[in-house]
Structures are given as structure tokens and as C-alpha cells.
Design a protein around this motif. Structure first.
Motif, mmCIF file in Angstrom:
data_model
loop_
_atom_site.group_PDB
_atom_site.id
_atom_site.type_symbol
_atom_site.label_atom_id
_atom_site.label_comp_id
_atom_site.label_asym_id
_atom_site.label_seq_id
_atom_site.Cartn_x
_atom_site.Cartn_y
_atom_site.Cartn_z
ATOM 1 N N LEU A 75 29.256 -24.908 -83.832
ATOM 2 C CA LEU A 75 28.300 -25.336 -82.804
ATOM 3 C C LEU A 75 27.466 -24.146 -82.310
ATOM 4 N N TYR A 78 25.154 -22.974 -85.116
ATOM 5 C CA TYR A 78 24.064 -23.946 -85.332
ATOM 6 C C TYR A 78 22.962 -23.755 -84.291
ATOM 7 N N LYS A 79 23.401 -23.490 -83.043
ATOM 8 C CA LYS A 79 22.410 -23.302 -81.967
ATOM 9 C C LYS A 79 21.518 -22.108 -82.283
ATOM 10 N N VAL A 82 19.057 -22.912 -85.091
ATOM 11 C CA VAL A 82 17.926 -23.748 -84.666
ATOM 12 C C VAL A 82 16.993 -22.960 -83.754
ATOM 13 N N HIS A 88 21.916 -17.803 -76.644
ATOM 14 C CA HIS A 88 22.742 -18.369 -77.717
ATOM 15 C C HIS A 88 23.487 -17.264 -78.470
ATOM 16 N N LEU B 77 18.875 -29.427 -79.246
ATOM 17 C CA LEU B 77 18.747 -28.611 -80.459
ATOM 18 C C LEU B 77 19.267 -29.342 -81.699
ATOM 19 N N PHE B 78 19.902 -30.477 -81.502
ATOM 20 C CA PHE B 78 20.522 -31.153 -82.640
ATOM 21 C C PHE B 78 19.921 -32.525 -82.953
#
Lengths: 132, 283
Positions: A75, A78-79, A82, A88, B77-78
Motif C-alpha cells: 500500500l 503503491y502510493k 502513483v 508518502h 490514489l487508487f
């Protein structure tokens, strides 16, 4: 009357336009992935979740970790993939217990050399994170 | 068949759009693993049984918006881009049910502008990304067999090549950037890499044609192309979530004047829903 006409015919498209423009701004100036954020940039790039995060020249992998830790780390990574913001990155470094003064963070994205059918990688983002 | 299409044509656009949208939420929620959406759809169904005019109530859509927004906020963000469009749709339904004037005209106008903006941004983002025009994005899908999946579905030899490519590509993180890793992939046939680049350009052209089609006066050409476009995306990319939303927007745009076109979009929507139910496609 004009306000009513605007609300009926243009308010929702205006909101869409504003969100998409903001997303493109973030893509251009904050290295955000085009896939996410309401800017309709799907398929412009390779899906960001396959990018690699390397910290101090070590690949951050979730392989071999217990399921709970693996999910948490996924998680956090992934942040960053992105939208690589300082916040983050800080969250990931805290999870990894990296308390050094200065940490090199790199994101690599996959790339194709289609003339030779070769799969390689290229640097997408690099920063040196310093503890506040 | 004609009777079925005539019956479909008698339903008001607002009711048809509301029903399709709630059906989408119902089928979409288990894949999202979003419990509140399940509650939402359950409440909506109860409301449908008690009051058939639920779709005309602003507060009904306000509650739906209230239940969709927390996910958007916590997973910004997802979530996919179609989640944003879902929120825009609910906002539009709130506005339409609140003012209750020229409903069909307002829905059609908004659908047209929203579709134009979505496709324009899709084109713009591809054109400002050198990676896309080099074929990178499509190559990732093509070399692993995820583009044109159904075209290659029955060819075992191709399947083997895609599987080997997938394994090779998974090795990339083992190598440091300084080692300059260059992993050789296999092409299922001779001009495969060229085909990838052509397909990348073709996609941009198809999206530009989609925008043009929205403003065509010849209805058969306009809807013929758009239905073909939607079905092509379904076959090549299985983007069922996004396509479902596009179908709902097209139903809004068509209204109940052109019965056969409306039926075509409802049929495409049902096809997308069927794909989602059997676990196919991207959400």
C-alpha cells in the motif's frame, strides 16, 4: 436564470474539466501517474504499480514478508508509485525503519525497445530524502 | 424483438439511466469489496419496492453521493477514472431531479459534453506522453498477451510465447539500473513490434473519431461507429467498468427518440455487466 442554466447544463462538465486540469498539472509538475486522479490518462503510460522503488540502491520487495506486513508495504509503495510526495516517502521510510539523515529514493519504470524486442527500465523519479 | 425495443423506448431516460446506474453499483460493489455500497444498493432496492419513483427524488441521489464520496476521498490514489465519472453522474442526477425542467435535454447535453471531455483528455494525455507514441503502454499489454486477448485466445503457440514473456519480464527487478538489464522478449509473429506501434496510433485516431462521431448528424454513422468502438474496447482491453459508464452516458445522449440506438447501448451495457458478473474485465 443564468445561474440555473449554468448549474443545469455546465456545472458538472466544469467540475470534470477542473479536476482533469488539476490532474494534468500534478502529472507535469509533481510526477503523478497519469492513470489516477480523474484526468483520463489511462494507458498513456505503463500501469504505475509495476514500477520499481529502490532505496539506497536496494529494491523494495514484499516477497517473503508475512501477509499483513506485505499488504501494508504494498500500500505504501503503491502510493509512492502513483504520487511520489515527501509525505508518502516519509511514511514508507518510517515503515522500513530507515532513520538515516539522507536517503536516496528512486522509481524505475519499465521500458520497451521495440526495434529489438527488448524489455528494460528507465529512471522515472529520483530524490534525496532528508529527515525534517 | 421489435416489441421488446418498443417497450424499452417507452421508459423515460431518467428512469432507464437510474436503473442501469443502480444495477451497475449492485454488480460493481462486491468487486470493490465496499460494504457501504452493498448497504446502499440494498437500501435502494427496498426503496424501489416501496416507491417506484425513487429516481425522481433528489435526496435519494444525495444519499448515494454521500456513500460514494468517502471511498473517493480515502482511495483517491487508487480508484479508477470511472469512479470520478460515477460521482459526476450522481451529481447530475441530483441536479436534474432538483430542478425538474427539460430533463431529457439537460441529460443529453451533459452526456455529450462529458463524453467529449473524457475522450479529449484521453487523447491529450496520450499525445503529451512520448512513451505512449513509442508503443510502451500497448507493448506491456501485447507482449504478455493482455491486448487482443480474445483474438489470440485459441492459439496455443501464442499463449506459450506470452507466458514465457511474462516470466522473463518478472525478472527485471532482480537487476540494478547500473547493470543496464536488457531482457529479450519473443514475438509471436514477424511484424508484432510494428503492429504494437500502429495499434498505439490507431487507438488515438479511434478516440479522435469518437469525439467527431458525437457531433455527426447522420445518426446511423454516429451510433454505428460508437457501438463498434465500445465493442472493440471490450474485446481488446476488457475495460468493463469504464465501458458500462460510457454506455450509460450514451443512453442519456440518445434519449428515447432513436429506439434502435438506445437498444444497442442497453445491449452493450448488459454485455459489460455479464462480463463483470463472470469475473472478467477491469474495474
Amino acid at each position: 436564470m443564468r445561474l440555473k442554466q449554468f448549474i443545469l447544463y455546465w456545472s458538472v462538465p466544469s467540475l470534470l474539466l477542473a479536476v482533469a486540469c488539476f490532474q494534468i498539472y500534478q502529472v507535469k509538475f509533481e510526477n503523478k501517474s497519469q492513470w489516477k486522479g480523474g484526468g483520463f490518462g489511462m494507458y498513456s503510460t505503463i500501469y504505475p504499480f509495476v514500477d520499481e522503488i529502490w532505496i539506497n540502491d536496494e529494491f523494495i520487495s514484499t516477497k517473503g514478508l508475512p501477509k499483513k506486513d506485505s499488504l501494508k508495504l504494498k500500500l505504501l509503495t503503491y502510493k509512492i508509485k502513483v504520487h511520489p510526495t515527501q509525505k508518502h516517502i516519509q511514511n514508507l521510510l518510517e515503515e522500513l525503519n530507515l532513520n538515516k539523515d539522507s536517503v536516496k529514493v528512486q522509481i524505475f519504470k519499465p521500458e520497451f525497445d521495440l526495434d529489438k524486442s527488448v524489455f528494460t527500465k528507465t529512471l522515472r523519479y529520483e530524490t534525496t530524502y532528508r529527515q525534517p | 424483438m421489435k416489441r421488446l425495443i418498443d417497450n424499452l423506448n417507452q421508459i423515460s431516460t431518467l428512469k432507464l439511466v437510474s436503473t442501469c446506474f443502480l444495477l451497475f453499483l449492485l454488480i460493481y460493489s462486491p468487486r470493490l469489496k465496499a460494504l457501504y455500497v452493498i448497504y446502499l444498493v440494498f437500501a435502494a432496492l427496498v426503496y424501489v419496492i416501496v416507491d417506484k419513483t425513487y429516481f425522481k427524488k433528489t435526496y435519494f441521489w444525495l444519499i448515494i453521493l454521500g456513500l460514494l464520496l468517502p471511498r473517493l476521498y480515502s482511495n483517491i490514489l487508487f480508484v479508477g477514472n470511472h469512479y470520478f465519472v460515477m460521482v459526476y453522474l450522481v451529481l447530475l442526477l441530483m441536479i436534474v431531479t432538483s430542478y425538474k425542467t427539460n430533463t431529457d435535454k439537460v441529460l443529453a447535453h451533459n452526456a455529450k459534453v462529458i463524453l467529449t471531455l473524457i475522450m479529449s483528455f484521453a487523447v491529450l494525455q496520450k499525445l503529451i506522453t512520448p512513451d505512449y507514441l513509442k508503443g510502451n503502454s500497448i507493448a506491456m499489454l501485447a507482449f504478455t498477451g493482455n491486448a487482443l486477448k480474445y483474438v489470440f485466445y485459441f492459439n496455443e503457440e501464442f499463449g506459450q510465447v506470452f507466458q514465457e514473456n511474462t516470466s522473463t519480464m518478472a525478472e527485471l527487478p532482480q537487476f540494478a539500473y547500473s547493470e543496464n538489464p536488457r531482457l529479450k522478449l519473443q514475438s509471436p509473429f514477424k511484424h508484432f513490434p510494428q503492429l504494437i506501434i500502429w495499434f498505439s496510433y490507431f487507438t488515438v485516431i479511434a478516440e479522435i473519431l469518437f469525439i467527431t462521431a458525437l457531433y455527426l448528424k447522420k445518426q446511423w454513422l454516429k451510433h454505428g461507429f460508437i457501438v463498434f468502438f465500445l465493442l472493440s474496447v471490450l474485446i481488446t482491453r476488457e475495460e468493463t467498468g469504464f465501458l458500462s459508464i460510457l454506455c450509460i452516458l450514451m443512453i442519456m445522449l440518445v434519449g428515447n427518440q432513436k429506439s434502435y440506438y438506445r437498444a444497442a447501448y442497453v445491449a452493450t451495457f448488459i454485455l459489460c455487466m455479464s462480463f463483470i458478473i463472470v469475473g472478467k474485465g477491469e474495474l
